[in-house]
Design an enzyme around this catalytic site. Structure first.
Site, mmCIF file in Angstrom:
data_model
loop_
_atom_site.group_PDB
_atom_site.id
_atom_site.type_symbol
_atom_site.label_atom_id
_atom_site.label_comp_id
_atom_site.label_asym_id
_atom_site.label_seq_id
_atom_site.Cartn_x
_atom_site.Cartn_y
_atom_site.Cartn_z
ATOM 1 N N ASP A 41 -8.824 13.270 2.455
ATOM 2 C CA ASP A 41 -7.910 13.947 1.540
ATOM 3 C C ASP A 41 -6.504 13.979 2.123
ATOM 4 O O ASP A 41 -5.521 13.762 1.425
ATOM 5 C CB ASP A 41 -8.386 15.389 1.279
ATOM 6 C CG ASP A 41 -9.644 15.406 0.420
ATOM 7 O OD1 ASP A 41 -10.133 14.307 0.074
ATOM 8 O OD2 ASP A 41 -10.122 16.508 0.110
ATOM 9 N N ALA A 42 -6.439 14.248 3.432
ATOM 10 C CA ALA A 42 -5.125 14.378 4.069
ATOM 11 C C ALA A 42 -4.357 13.059 4.016
ATOM 12 O O ALA A 42 -3.170 13.027 3.677
ATOM 13 C CB ALA A 42 -5.299 14.825 5.507
ATOM 14 N N ALA A 43 -5.027 11.963 4.307
ATOM 15 C CA ALA A 43 -4.355 10.663 4.316
ATOM 16 C C ALA A 43 -3.951 10.276 2.891
ATOM 17 O O ALA A 43 -2.883 9.696 2.663
ATOM 18 C CB ALA A 43 -5.270 9.607 4.916
ATOM 19 N N TYR A 44 -4.800 10.650 1.940
ATOM 20 C CA TYR A 44 -4.490 10.348 0.541
ATOM 21 C C TYR A 44 -3.254 11.144 0.102
ATOM 22 O O TYR A 44 -2.341 10.611 -0.508
ATOM 23 C CB TYR A 44 -5.693 10.696 -0.333
ATOM 24 C CG TYR A 44 -5.456 10.532 -1.811
ATOM 25 C CD1 TYR A 44 -5.592 9.287 -2.419
ATOM 26 C CD2 TYR A 44 -5.075 11.616 -2.595
ATOM 27 C CE1 TYR A 44 -5.358 9.132 -3.773
ATOM 28 C CE2 TYR A 44 -4.837 11.469 -3.947
ATOM 29 C CZ TYR A 44 -4.987 10.227 -4.544
ATOM 30 O OH TYR A 44 -4.750 10.082 -5.876
ATOM 31 N N ASP A 45 -3.233 12.426 0.451
ATOM 32 C CA ASP A 45 -2.083 13.262 0.089
ATOM 33 C C ASP A 45 -0.799 12.704 0.697
ATOM 34 O O ASP A 45 0.261 12.757 0.084
ATOM 35 C CB ASP A 45 -2.290 14.699 0.585
ATOM 36 C CG ASP A 45 -3.353 15.412 -0.238
ATOM 37 O OD1 ASP A 45 -3.726 14.884 -1.305
ATOM 38 O OD2 ASP A 45 -3.802 16.484 0.197
ATOM 39 N N SER A 89 -32.338 17.229 -1.436
ATOM 40 C CA SER A 89 -32.742 16.007 -2.120
ATOM 41 C C SER A 89 -34.271 15.935 -2.074
ATOM 42 O O SER A 89 -34.914 16.857 -1.593
ATOM 43 C CB SER A 89 -32.088 14.795 -1.478
ATOM 44 O OG SER A 89 -32.319 14.815 -0.110
ATOM 45 N N LEU A 90 -34.822 14.869 -2.573
ATOM 46 C CA LEU A 90 -36.277 14.785 -2.688
ATOM 47 C C LEU A 90 -36.821 13.683 -1.812
ATOM 48 O O LEU A 90 -36.189 12.639 -1.628
ATOM 49 C CB LEU A 90 -36.659 14.481 -4.142
ATOM 50 C CG LEU A 90 -36.345 15.570 -5.160
ATOM 51 C CD1 LEU A 90 -36.503 15.031 -6.570
ATOM 52 C CD2 LEU A 90 -37.282 16.744 -4.953
ATOM 53 N N ARG A 95 -22.902 18.154 -5.836
ATOM 54 C CA ARG A 95 -23.786 18.324 -4.683
ATOM 55 C C ARG A 95 -23.037 18.149 -3.363
ATOM 56 O O ARG A 95 -23.280 18.857 -2.403
ATOM 57 C CB ARG A 95 -24.931 17.318 -4.781
ATOM 58 C CG ARG A 95 -25.881 17.372 -3.640
ATOM 59 C CD ARG A 95 -27.115 16.563 -3.937
ATOM 60 N NE ARG A 95 -28.058 16.714 -2.867
ATOM 61 C CZ ARG A 95 -28.057 15.981 -1.773
ATOM 62 N NH1 ARG A 95 -27.177 15.018 -1.639
ATOM 63 N NH2 ARG A 95 -28.924 16.197 -0.830
ATOM 64 N N TYR A 98 -32.753 21.672 -14.790
ATOM 65 C CA TYR A 98 -34.127 21.541 -14.313
ATOM 66 C C TYR A 98 -34.465 22.398 -13.090
ATOM 67 O O TYR A 98 -35.570 22.384 -12.597
ATOM 68 C CB TYR A 98 -34.499 20.085 -14.049
ATOM 69 C CG TYR A 98 -33.570 19.342 -13.094
ATOM 70 C CD1 TYR A 98 -33.397 19.762 -11.795
ATOM 71 C CD2 TYR A 98 -32.896 18.196 -13.517
ATOM 72 C CE1 TYR A 98 -32.560 19.084 -10.931
ATOM 73 C CE2 TYR A 98 -32.051 17.496 -12.658
ATOM 74 C CZ TYR A 98 -31.890 17.956 -11.361
ATOM 75 O OH TYR A 98 -31.063 17.280 -10.506
ATOM 76 N N CYS A 123 -23.998 -12.350 21.329
ATOM 77 C CA CYS A 123 -23.462 -11.378 20.369
ATOM 78 C C CYS A 123 -22.205 -11.972 19.716
ATOM 79 O O CYS A 123 -21.407 -12.612 20.402
ATOM 80 C CB CYS A 123 -23.109 -10.094 21.106
ATOM 81 S SG CYS A 123 -22.347 -8.842 20.071
ATOM 82 N N CYS A 178 -19.596 -10.642 19.101
ATOM 83 C CA CYS A 178 -18.377 -9.963 19.536
ATOM 84 C C CYS A 178 -17.592 -10.892 20.458
ATOM 85 O O CYS A 178 -18.145 -11.849 20.982
ATOM 86 C CB CYS A 178 -18.706 -8.644 20.233
ATOM 87 S SG CYS A 178 -19.375 -8.823 21.886
#
Ligand code: IVH
Length: 706
Positions: A47-51, A96-97, A153, A242, A424, A426
Site C-alpha cells: 500500500d505504501a509503495a502504491y501511495d 478455510s477448509l 477474508r 452459509y 544450478c 544460478c
C-alpha cells in the site's frame, strides 16, 4: 538527462519533457497495479509503495497542469487520493477448509470425528452437504440488528473494509428481520457472480476495449473491491449466507437450523443444502450436486460437508486454519492439452530444482495457464516429456497446474528430449546433488549444493523472510529483495534492519523507482517490525518443514525465544531429553525435529540467527486464552480418559494455553490421570506433581471451556 531517467528526478527539478515522460510512466504503472489489485485480487506492491506512486503523479500534475493526461489516474471518475481499502480485524478468524479428493478421504473425515468425540458406531452422525461456491468469502457484522461493517477474508485474521460496497448488494439485508435477533451477529458467506452475468460483463468490457476478467470468481472479487462504490453497484453481484463468526448468542443449535435462521433474517441461502445421516447419504448428495453442476447458474468446485450439531463442532475445534468438523469434497480437476515450448529450472528456497514446462497459453477451467510443474527429473523421464510435445495438463483448485502426460500421436520428429542440468542455473553454477530420502534411498529431488552461496536460494529465503505470514514488511517484496541482494545491500535477514543506517552511503532514494517518500515509508515499515511475535519469528527462518502452523505450535510450547533457542541448540548437540520433549508435542514429528537439528547444527545458521536476534525484539508467545488457569502450564494426560478422547483433551488444553507433554518430568505442572494410569502416575508422585482426576481437571479449567 535522458527522459527515461526522469523517475529519479525530484518533482521540482523536472523539465517539461521529463514531466511528460513521468506522467506517462506513472499512468501505466498505476493502471497495472490497479489491475493486479482490483481484478486479480493479487497486488504485487505494498500500500505504501502504491501511495507513493500516486503521490508523485499528483505532484507532477500540480507542477505541470497542462500535461495532465486523459488517462491520468486522478481523472478516473470517483478515484480517491489513496487507492486502497482500510483493514478490519476479524473478531473470530475466517478459516478455510481441508480438502477431500475421493470417497476414502470423506470416510476418513467421518471416522476422525467419531474417534475424536469417542462416538459409538451406532451413534448417528448428521452432516449438511452443500455446493462449494467459487466466489470470495465475506464476514458481515450486525450490531443490534443493523449492518455495521463488512470485511473480505484477507489472510483470515485481517480483511479489507468493503462495507460501502457490500451495501449495494440486493441479497444482503441492511437490517436483520425477525424478533429476538442477538445483539452481535456476524454473518458469513460467499459473494459470487453467475456465469451468464460474468460473460455479459466481459462482452461489455471487450466492446469498451477494457481488459477482460479470467473467471466469475475474479469478476466477483474485482467488482466488489472497487473504491468507487457506484461501480460495484452497477455490477451483478450476489451473496449466499452459509456460516457465522462472532455471535453474542446462538439462536439455533444445528448447522441446518442456523442456515434456516439466516434465511428468516432476510438472507439468500443455497437451496441445495441437504441433510445427510450417513456416509452413503453424503456421497449420494455429492454425486447429485456434481450431476447438477452444469445446471447451476454459478461455478462450484466441490461439496462442503459440515457436522450438523453445533455443540460437537465446538468440541472438535480447529487444527491450524481449518475446522475438524467440516471438509470440502472437491470435484476432479479440469484438464486441457497444449504444447511445451520449453523447460525451465526453478530454484526454491531449499535449493530444490523444479523443472517447469513453459506452455503455449491455454484456458483450463476458465484460467489461462502458461506454466505447469514437471516435479522432478524422474517425472520428466517417466512421462518422456520433450520440448515441442503436445501434453495434457490439469489444474485442481488453487494447486499449481501439472503436466499429466504426453499425447504421443501428436509428437513431431523435432521434439527434443530435455537434459537435466548438472549444475544450478544460478551464476555460481554450483553442482546439484540428489537428496537421500529418510530411509536412505536416493530421492527424486535434486538440490543445489550452494546453500547460502547460491543467490537464488538466498533471495528465496529473504523473500520468505519478509512475506505476509513472516515479517510482513510493507514495501519490501520480491522485486525490492532481488534488487537489494544484487547490489549487495541485503545478504541476510539482519541486514534489513541495518539498511537505514547504511543508507547514508547507499542513497536508496536516488534509485530508479524510489523517492524520498517511499524510502522513508520503507524504513518506517522495517522499524515497525523490530517487534515481532515468537511464532512469526520461528516461521520466518524458513526452516524446512516448519510452516506457520508448526511454528505456532512450537511458539506455544516454548513460550519464549530463549527457551526455544536453548532447546534447538541442545537438540543439535544430540541431547536426547530435548528430542523426547519435542517428540511429545502435538503436531511435531520426526521431519520437524530432524530439520531443526540440521538447521541449528549449521554454524552459518547459528550466526545468522544471532545477528538477527540482536536487531529485533521477539515477543513471548501469546497465550491463546488470557487469564486461563492452565496458561503456560505443562500437562500430561495418562490412563484411559472417560469423558473425552485423548485428542480432544490435548486440543482443549492447548486451546487454553497449556503445553501438552507425553512424559512426566519435574517441569510437569499437572498430570490428569484416568483409570489404569501406570508408570506416569508413579513418576508424578515421585516428582511431587499435582495429580488430577478428569473431574478435577474440568473443575480447574471451568465447565465453559468445553
Ligand atoms: S464454510 C469454517 N461453506 O471455501 C468453514 N465455505 O476453502 C467456513 N466456500 O473461504 C467455510 N462455499 O470462501 C463454506 N458452502 C460453503 C462454501 C465455502 C464456498 C469457500 C469459502 C472458504 C473456502 C474454504
Amino acid at each position: 538527462m535522458a527522459a527515461r531517467d526522469a523517475s529519479k528526478v525530484p518533482v521540482k527539478d523536472l523539465t517539461e519533457a521529463q514531466a511528460k515522460a513521468e506522467l506517462k510512466r506513472l499512468a501505466a504503472e498505476i493502471a497495472e497495479h490497479d489491475r493486479r489489485y482490483y481484478q486479480e485480487d493479487a497486488p504485487t506492491l505494498s500500500d505504501a509503495a502504491y501511495d507513493a506512486l500516486r503521490a508523485r503523479n499528483e505532484a507532477v500534475e500540480a507542477q505541470f497542469p497542462a500535461l495532465v493526461r486523459p488517462d491520468s489516474p486522478t481523472r478516473r471518475v470517483g478515484a480517491k487520493p489513496s487507492g486502497r481499502f482500510a483493514k478490519i480485524r476479524h473478531a473470530v478468524p475466517m478459516l478455510s477448509l481441508q480438502n477431500a479428493f475421493d470417497d476414502g478421504d470423506v470416510r476418513d473425515f467421518v471416522n476422525r470425528i467419531r474417534r475424536f468425540l469417542r462416538l459409538d458406531e451406532r451413534e448417528a452422525l448428521t452432516f449438511t452437504a452443500e455446493p462449494k461456491i467459487d466466489g470470495l468469502s465475506l464476514s458481515i457484522r450486525y450490531e443490534r440488528g443493523r449492518l455495521v461493517s463488512a470485511a473480505t477474508r484477507g489472510d483470515g485474521t485481517e480483511g479489507e473494509d468493503v462495507t460501502a460496497n457490500l451495501k449495494t448488494l440486493r441479497d444482503v439485508p441492511h437490517e436483520l428481520l425477525g424478533k429476538g435477533v442477538p445483539e452481535i451477529c456476524e454473518v458469513r458467506g460467499e459473494v459470487y457472480m453467475t456465469r451468464a452475468d460474468f460473460l455479459a460483463l466481459n462482452k461489455r468490457f471487450e466492446a469498451e476495449g477494457k481488459p477482460t476478467m479470467a473467471n466469475p470468481r475474479n469478476g466477483a472479487a474485482g467488482s466488489l473491491r472497487q473504491l468507487d462504490v457506484s461501480v460495484t453497484a452497477s455490477r451483478p453481484l450476489k451473496f449466499f449466507a452459509y456460516s457465522w463468526g462472532e455471535m453474542s448468542e446462538m439462536p439455533r443449535d444445528t448447522q441446518f437450523a442456523m442456515v434456516e435462521w439466516l434465511a428468516s433474517c432476510g438472507f439468500v441461502t443455497n437451496p441445495d443444502v441437504k441433510l445427510c445421516r450417513s456416509l452413503d447419504d453424503m456421497l449420494k448428495a455429492y454425486r447429485e450436486i456434481e450431476s447438477k453442476r452444469a445446471s447451476f447458474a454459478y461455478d462450484i468446485d466441490g461439496v462442503v460437508y459440515k457436522l450438523d450439531r453445533i455443540a460437537w463442532q465446538e468440541r472438535l475445534g480447529y487444527v491450524g486454519r481449518t475446522p475438524r468438523w467440516a471438509v470440502a469434497h472437491k470435484f476432479p480437476a479440469e484438464k486441457a492439452t497444449t504444447i511445451v515450448r520449453g523447460i525451465e529450472i526453478q530454484v526454491g528456497r531449499t535449493g530444490a530444482l523444479t523443472p517447469v514446462a513453459k506452455l503455449v497459453p491455454v484456458t483450463v477451467g476458465g484460467v489461462v495457464v502458461s506454466n505447469a510443474t514437471l516435479h522432478n527429473e524422474q517425472e520428466i523421464e517417466r512421462k518422456d516429456v520433450r520440448i515441442g510435445d503436445t501434453v495434457t495438463i490439469q489444474r485442481a483448485g488453487d494447486v499449481i497446474p501439472q503436466v499429466l502426460g504426453v499425447v504421443l500421436d501428436k509428437r513431431s520428429k523435432d521434439a527434443k528430449p530435455f537434459k537435466f542440468p548438472k549444475v544450478c542455473p544460478c551464476p555460481l553454477k554450483t553442482p546439484v546433488m540428489r537428496e537421500a530420502t529418510a530411509s536412505g534411498e536416493e530421492g527424486a529431488v535434486l538440490r543445489c549444493s550452494g546453500e547460502f552461496a547460491c543467490p537464488f536460494q538466498v533471495v528465496e529465503h529473504l523473500i520468505h523472510f519478509v512475506s505476509r505470514r513472516a515479517f510482513d514488511i510493507d514495501g519490501l517484496g520480491e522485486k525490492q529483495i532481488a534488487l537489494f541482494h544484487e547490489r549487495g545491500w541485503i545478504r541476510e535477514p539482519a541486514d534489513i534492519f541495518t539498511l537505514e543506517e547504511r543508507n547514508r552511503t547507499i542513497r536508496l532514494e536516488e534509485e530508479e523507482g524510489f523517492g524520498e517518500v517511499s524510502v522513508r515509508r520503507l524504513f518506517d515499515a522495517i522499524a515497525a517490525r523490530r517487534d515481532i511475535s515468537l511464532e512469526r519469528f520461528i516461521y520466518s527462518l524458513g526452516i524446512r518443514h516448519i510452516g506457520d502452523t508448526t511454528a505456532r505450535a512450537l511458539a506455544r510450547a516454548y513460550g519464549s525465544w530463549s527457551a526455544f533457542h536453548e532447546a534447538c541448540r541442545a537438540l543439535a548437540k544430540g541431547d536426547a531429553g530435548t528430542r523426547a520433549e519435542l517428540d511429545s508435542l502435538d503436531q511435531i514429528g520426526d521431519a520437524v525435529i530432524e530439520s531443526l537439528a540440521a538447521y541449528f547444527g549449521e554454524e552459518h545458521n547459528r550466526g545468522l540467527v544471532d545477528r538477527l536476534t540482536r536487531q529485533v525484539h521477539i515477543r513471548d508467545a501469546e497465550r491463546p486464552a488470557a487469564g486461563s488457569p492452565v496458561g503456560g502450564k505443562t500437562v500430561v494426560f495418562t490412563g484411559s480418559l472417560e469423558k473425552m478422547t485423548r485428542d480432544e483433551a490435548k486440543a482443549m488444553a492447548e486451546r487454553l494455553g497449556a503445553k501438552v507433554s507425553g512424559s512426566v518430568s519435574s517441569k510437569t505442572d499437572y498430570v490428569v490421570a484416568g483409570p489404569g494410569a501406570g508408570s506416569k502416575l508413579d513418576k508424578a508422585r515421585e516428582f511431587g506433581v499435582n495429580v488430577l482426576s478428569e473431574d478435577e481437571w474440568f473443575a480447574l479449567v471451568g465447565a465453559g471451556s468445553r
